[in-house]
Design a protein around this motif. Structure first.
Motif, PDB file in Angstrom:
ATOM      1  N   ALA A  72       0.971  -1.098  -0.119  1.00 17.30           N
ATOM      2  CA  ALA A  72       0.127   0.173  -0.039  1.00 17.30           C
ATOM      3  C   ALA A  72       0.946   1.127  -0.242  1.00 17.30           C
ATOM      4  O   ALA A  72       1.996   1.069   0.374  1.00 17.30           O
ATOM      5  CB  ALA A  72      -0.775  -0.065   1.440  1.00 17.30           C
ATOM      6  N   GLY A  73       0.195   2.412  -0.072  1.00 15.50           N
ATOM      7  CA  GLY A  73       1.306   3.823  -0.249  1.00 15.50           C
ATOM      8  C   GLY A  73       1.922   3.950   0.861  1.00 15.50           C
ATOM      9  O   GLY A  73       2.795   4.490   1.158  1.00 15.50           O
ATOM     10  N   SER A  74       1.253   3.515   2.069  1.00 15.19           N
ATOM     11  CA  SER A  74       1.826   3.703   3.133  1.00 15.19           C
ATOM     12  C   SER A  74       2.791   2.947   3.867  1.00 15.19           C
ATOM     13  O   SER A  74       3.741   3.167   4.552  1.00 15.19           O
ATOM     14  CB  SER A  74       0.567   3.762   4.493  1.00 15.19           C
ATOM     15  OG  SER A  74       0.000   2.419   4.387  1.00 15.19           O
ATOM     16  N   ASN A  75       3.195   1.811   3.176  1.00 14.78           N
ATOM     17  CA  ASN A  75       4.090   0.906   3.626  1.00 14.78           C
ATOM     18  C   ASN A  75       5.203   0.645   2.762  1.00 14.78           C
ATOM     19  O   ASN A  75       5.915  -0.330   2.491  1.00 14.78           O
ATOM     20  CB  ASN A  75       3.490  -0.604   4.193  1.00 14.78           C
ATOM     21  CG  ASN A  75       2.796  -1.276   3.197  1.00 14.78           C
ATOM     22  OD1 ASN A  75       3.001  -0.862   1.889  1.00 14.78           O
ATOM     23  ND2 ASN A  75       1.850  -2.002   3.545  1.00 14.78           N
ATOM     24  N   LEU A  76       5.233   1.661   1.554  1.00 14.81           N
ATOM     25  CA  LEU A  76       6.273   1.263   0.490  1.00 14.81           C
ATOM     26  C   LEU A  76       7.603   1.372   1.018  1.00 14.81           C
ATOM     27  O   LEU A  76       8.520   0.139   0.254  1.00 14.81           O
ATOM     28  CB  LEU A  76       6.352   2.403  -0.612  1.00 14.81           C
ATOM     29  CG  LEU A  76       4.951   2.541  -1.440  1.00 14.81           C
ATOM     30  CD1 LEU A  76       4.896   3.677  -2.492  1.00 14.81           C
ATOM     31  CD2 LEU A  76       4.697   1.239  -2.220  1.00 14.81           C
ATOM     32  N   LYS A  77       8.155   2.115   1.863  1.00 17.12           N
ATOM     33  CA  LYS A  77       9.566   1.988   2.330  1.00 17.12           C
ATOM     34  C   LYS A  77       9.813   0.718   2.969  1.00 17.12           C
ATOM     35  O   LYS A  77      10.801   0.256   2.824  1.00 17.12           O
ATOM     36  CB  LYS A  77       9.686   3.106   3.329  1.00 17.12           C
ATOM     37  CG  LYS A  77      11.208   3.738   3.716  1.00 17.12           C
ATOM     38  CD  LYS A  77      11.327   5.005   3.464  1.00 17.12           C
ATOM     39  CE  LYS A  77      12.693   5.315   3.639  1.00 17.12           C
ATOM     40  NZ  LYS A  77      13.118   6.893   3.372  1.00 17.12           N
ATOM     41  N   TRP A  78       8.755   0.314   3.764  1.00 16.06           N
ATOM     42  CA  TRP A  78       8.979  -1.163   4.468  1.00 16.06           C
ATOM     43  C   TRP A  78       9.156  -2.202   3.389  1.00 16.06           C
ATOM     44  O   TRP A  78       9.872  -3.048   3.495  1.00 16.06           O
ATOM     45  CB  TRP A  78       7.893  -1.250   5.216  1.00 16.06           C
ATOM     46  CG  TRP A  78       7.871  -2.382   6.260  1.00 16.06           C
ATOM     47  CD1 TRP A  78       8.425  -2.652   7.408  1.00 16.06           C
ATOM     48  CD2 TRP A  78       7.274  -3.790   5.878  1.00 16.06           C
ATOM     49  NE1 TRP A  78       8.770  -3.791   8.063  1.00 16.06           N
ATOM     50  CE2 TRP A  78       7.905  -4.701   6.962  1.00 16.06           C
ATOM     51  CE3 TRP A  78       6.961  -4.382   4.725  1.00 16.06           C
ATOM     52  CZ2 TRP A  78       7.632  -6.097   6.890  1.00 16.06           C
ATOM     53  CZ3 TRP A  78       6.662  -5.916   4.635  1.00 16.06           C
ATOM     54  CH2 TRP A  78       6.929  -6.637   5.807  1.00 16.06           C
ATOM     55  N   ILE A  79       8.304  -2.010   2.467  1.00 15.89           N
ATOM     56  CA  ILE A  79       8.214  -3.165   1.414  1.00 15.89           C
ATOM     57  C   ILE A  79       9.594  -3.242   0.683  1.00 15.89           C
ATOM     58  O   ILE A  79      10.375  -4.370   0.333  1.00 15.89           O
ATOM     59  CB  ILE A  79       7.172  -2.957   0.333  1.00 15.89           C
ATOM     60  CG1 ILE A  79       5.881  -3.157   1.033  1.00 15.89           C
ATOM     61  CG2 ILE A  79       7.318  -3.839  -0.966  1.00 15.89           C
ATOM     62  CD1 ILE A  79       5.234  -4.328   1.181  1.00 15.89           C
ATOM     63  N   ARG A  80      10.131  -1.885   0.383  1.00 20.93           N
ATOM     64  CA  ARG A  80      11.470  -1.882  -0.368  1.00 20.93           C
ATOM     65  C   ARG A  80      12.691  -2.145   0.432  1.00 20.93           C
ATOM     66  O   ARG A  80      13.676  -2.423  -0.345  1.00 20.93           O
ATOM     67  CB  ARG A  80      11.468  -0.063  -0.928  1.00 20.93           C
ATOM     68  CG  ARG A  80      10.632   0.188  -2.214  1.00 20.93           C
ATOM     69  CD  ARG A  80      10.566   1.532  -2.242  1.00 20.93           C
ATOM     70  NE  ARG A  80       9.371   1.686  -3.333  1.00 20.93           N
ATOM     71  CZ  ARG A  80       8.979   3.011  -3.590  1.00 20.93           C
ATOM     72  NH1 ARG A  80       9.353   3.990  -3.175  1.00 20.93           N
ATOM     73  NH2 ARG A  80       7.916   2.928  -4.561  1.00 20.93           N
ATOM     74  N   ARG A  81      12.386  -2.026   1.595  1.00 22.97           N
ATOM     75  CA  ARG A  81      13.660  -2.752   2.391  1.00 22.97           C
ATOM     76  C   ARG A  81      13.868  -4.110   2.431  1.00 22.97           C
ATOM     77  O   ARG A  81      14.703  -5.106   2.584  1.00 22.97           O
ATOM     78  CB  ARG A  81      13.570  -2.266   3.985  1.00 22.97           C
ATOM     79  CG  ARG A  81      13.601  -1.106   4.173  1.00 22.97           C
ATOM     80  CD  ARG A  81      13.604  -0.651   5.812  1.00 22.97           C
ATOM     81  NE  ARG A  81      13.684   0.607   6.002  1.00 22.97           N
ATOM     82  CZ  ARG A  81      13.859   0.880   7.354  1.00 22.97           C
ATOM     83  NH1 ARG A  81      13.775   0.052   8.305  1.00 22.97           N
ATOM     84  NH2 ARG A  81      13.858   2.291   7.489  1.00 22.97           N
ATOM     85  N   ARG A  82      12.397  -4.732   2.053  1.00 23.89           N
ATOM     86  CA  ARG A  82      12.650  -6.409   2.041  1.00 23.89           C
ATOM     87  C   ARG A  82      12.983  -6.616   0.687  1.00 23.89           C
ATOM     88  O   ARG A  82      13.244  -7.964   0.431  1.00 23.89           O
ATOM     89  CB  ARG A  82      11.049  -6.905   2.083  1.00 23.89           C
ATOM     90  CG  ARG A  82      10.298  -6.742   3.426  1.00 23.89           C
ATOM     91  CD  ARG A  82      10.776  -6.603   4.636  1.00 23.89           C
ATOM     92  NE  ARG A  82      10.967  -6.585   6.046  1.00 23.89           N
ATOM     93  CZ  ARG A  82      11.325  -5.113   6.564  1.00 23.89           C
ATOM     94  NH1 ARG A  82      11.362  -4.296   5.920  1.00 23.89           N
ATOM     95  NH2 ARG A  82      11.348  -5.618   7.904  1.00 23.89           N
ATOM     96  N   ILE A  83      12.790  -6.093  -0.611  1.00 25.53           N
ATOM     97  CA  ILE A  83      13.078  -6.356  -1.902  1.00 25.53           C
ATOM     98  C   ILE A  83      14.463  -5.560  -2.452  1.00 25.53           C
ATOM     99  O   ILE A  83      14.387  -4.324  -2.265  1.00 25.53           O
ATOM    100  CB  ILE A  83      11.920  -6.027  -2.848  1.00 25.53           C
ATOM    101  CG1 ILE A  83      10.493  -7.034  -2.407  1.00 25.53           C
ATOM    102  CG2 ILE A  83      12.392  -6.371  -4.213  1.00 25.53           C
ATOM    103  CD1 ILE A  83       9.472  -6.491  -3.144  1.00 25.53           C
TER     104      ILE A  83
END
Lengths: 231, 244
Positions: A72-83
């Motif tokens: 979601a737009g609110s967790n992009l930074k978190w997701i990008r740390r995983r990938i």
């Protein structure tokens, strides 16, 4: 998260570019923890567009879940740390004046102290065999070295998933071999979009085949390659 | 042109990684010292040829001594200042045609000396430290990021330009203006596409248009010494231009 749960789950993903081109027409996909999957298909079939959705760089319609969290737009930074995303041209990815600073970029952005970021950057450079080049400018390195530095940059950020988009395009055979050895030894789940079937077959057990915005085959890589005579 | 530009950039990069006393100074103090020198070069009174000659000789001596103290080849540093002359030369020519040769000479001398001062600053300060110093002195981070990206991707763009020139020659293209214009247009288009890809990579790596430093800037007493030296040099320049 157990090994049987998907680390990436995509359902009915659709995307249309601004010029009206329908690049993805309902893609369903799953990647399990520790799995390595090759994305095969012709140019323009939607592989890169699909990959750019996984960390929210492109936003289409559909459901995407990464490491158990819906994108979601609110967790992009978190997701990008995983990938960790390795792009086709390392020049696109290496934008800092020295190798060490570039590799430390991810950890610094994650909030690490300068000392910790430096330590992680040195460890990642050691991993890719380029410690001695830490102080050099990226444009002073060969294409193969630049690609390895780019890989070190994403490894230093300690991602859970590696996404590689045509990583061998600019590499000569020795550099390609070095990259293959490196990737084969990494524990992360891996998604690899490539035309280099031999490279893909040495890394991945499974392949999906993209055709005009859809996945039309999903199975053991040898079978998929054989089915579409993709050699 | 492009191979010469690349060579100059790479030489400056190599020089900037030195370990001399001047290299080790806080980039903020080096920037302030360079700004002082630039102001003195620009403002040094040069009412006649003798004043111009004296202030120019003083500036050359200061820059020469600074280059030697930084273990850099002083003549190469001085020579690289010529890069601005094609631009200021036009204005100098206009002044000369208007019957003011003294103004023309002053324009050439001051622009050359200013360029040498900037070359020296870049030759003793790695780009990332220079940009960090600029930001610390209040330059907007966006502007510093733009400078950094321009520096980094200038190499890539010049390399692409070289490949396009080779390809054009291989296809029998001549060195005509229309081909050069088309090459520049293609280069602009491909640079715009690359900018998009670089931005994607920046986002994918969790970044924003700001860059954090691995080695924070630290001020030491010697940095104040550098600034003092620059103040003295600036005073000397002003005084020599005024015949003192």
């Amino acid at each position: 998260m157990s090994h049987h749960q998907p680390i990436i789950e995509v359902r009915d993903l659709r995307y249309r570019y601004e010029d009206g081109t329908e690049a993805l027409k309902g893609v369903d996909f799953m990647l399990h923890r520790g799995e390595r999957v090759a994305l095969l298909g012709a140019n323009g079939s939607g592989k890169t567009t699909f990959l750019l959705h996984l960390n929210g760089i492109l936003r289409g319609q559909g459901f995407i879940e990464v490491c158990g969290t819906e994108l979601a737009g609110s967790n992009l930074k978190w997701i990008r740390r995983r990938i960790g995303f390795l792009f086709q041209d390392p020049d696109d990815q290496l934008f800092l004046p020295t190798v060490l600073e570039d590799v430390a970029f991810g950890p610094l952005e994650q909030g690490c102290t300068a000392e910790d970021a430096t330590r992680r950057a040195h460890a990642a450079l050691e991993h890719v065999g380029l410690s001695v080049e830490a102080a050099r400018a990226p444009h002073r390195l060969s294409a193969g070295q630049r690609q390895r530095v780019a890989l070190a940059g994403i490894l230093a950020a300690e991602p859970e998933i590696l996404v590689l988009d045509e990583p061998t395009t600019h590499l000569d055979p020795p550099s390609r071999g070095a990259l293959l050895t490196l990737l084969a030894g990494l524990p992360q789940s891996l998604l690899l979009a490539t035309h280099d079937v031999v490279f893909a077959a040495q890394l991945a057990q499974r392949a999906v085949f993209f055709d005009r915005g859809r996945i039309i085959a999903d199975g053991p890589i040898d079978q998929v390659v054989q089915e579409f005579r993709w050699t | 042109m492009n191979s010469g530009t690349l060579r100059t950039i790479r030489t400056l990069e190599d020089w900037s990684r030195g370990g001399s006393w001047l290299h080790r100074r806080d980039p903020r103090f080096k920037l302030l010292s360079a700004l002082l020198l630039l102001a003195a070069i620009a403002l040094a009174p040069a009412r006649d040829s003798r004043g111009l000659l004296l202030s120019s000789a003083a500036a050359v001596s200061i820059l020469f001594i600074a280059s030697v103290s930084a273990a850099l080849p002083p003549l190469s540093i001085l020579a690289r200042g010529w890069v601005v002359l094609p631009f200021t030369g036009v204005f100098a020519l206009l002044a000369w045609l208007e019957g003011d040769p003294h103004r023309a000479a002053a324009l050439l001398a001051k622009s050359w000396l200013s360029a040498v001062a900037v070359v020296l600053l870049m030759a003793v300060t790695p780009l990332e430290r220079l940009l960090a110093g600029m930001q610390s002195l209040g330059v907007p981070p966006l502007l510093a990021s733009v400078v950094q990206f321009v520096w980094r991707y200038l190499h890539v763009a010049l390399d692409q330009l070289r490949r396009m020139q080779v390809a054009r020659l291989a296809r029998g293209g001549e060195r005509r203006f229309v081909f050069a214009a088309a090459t520049v247009a293609v280069l602009f288009a491909s640079s715009a596409a690359r900018a998009e890809r670089v931005h994607r990579a920046l986002l994918a790596r969790g970044g924003e248009a700001r860059f954090l430093l691995l080695q924070p800037l630290k001020t030491r007493p010697a940095d104040l010494g550098l600034l003092g030296g620059a103040l003295l040099s600036a005073a000397l320049l002003m005084a020599s231009g005024g015949w003192l």
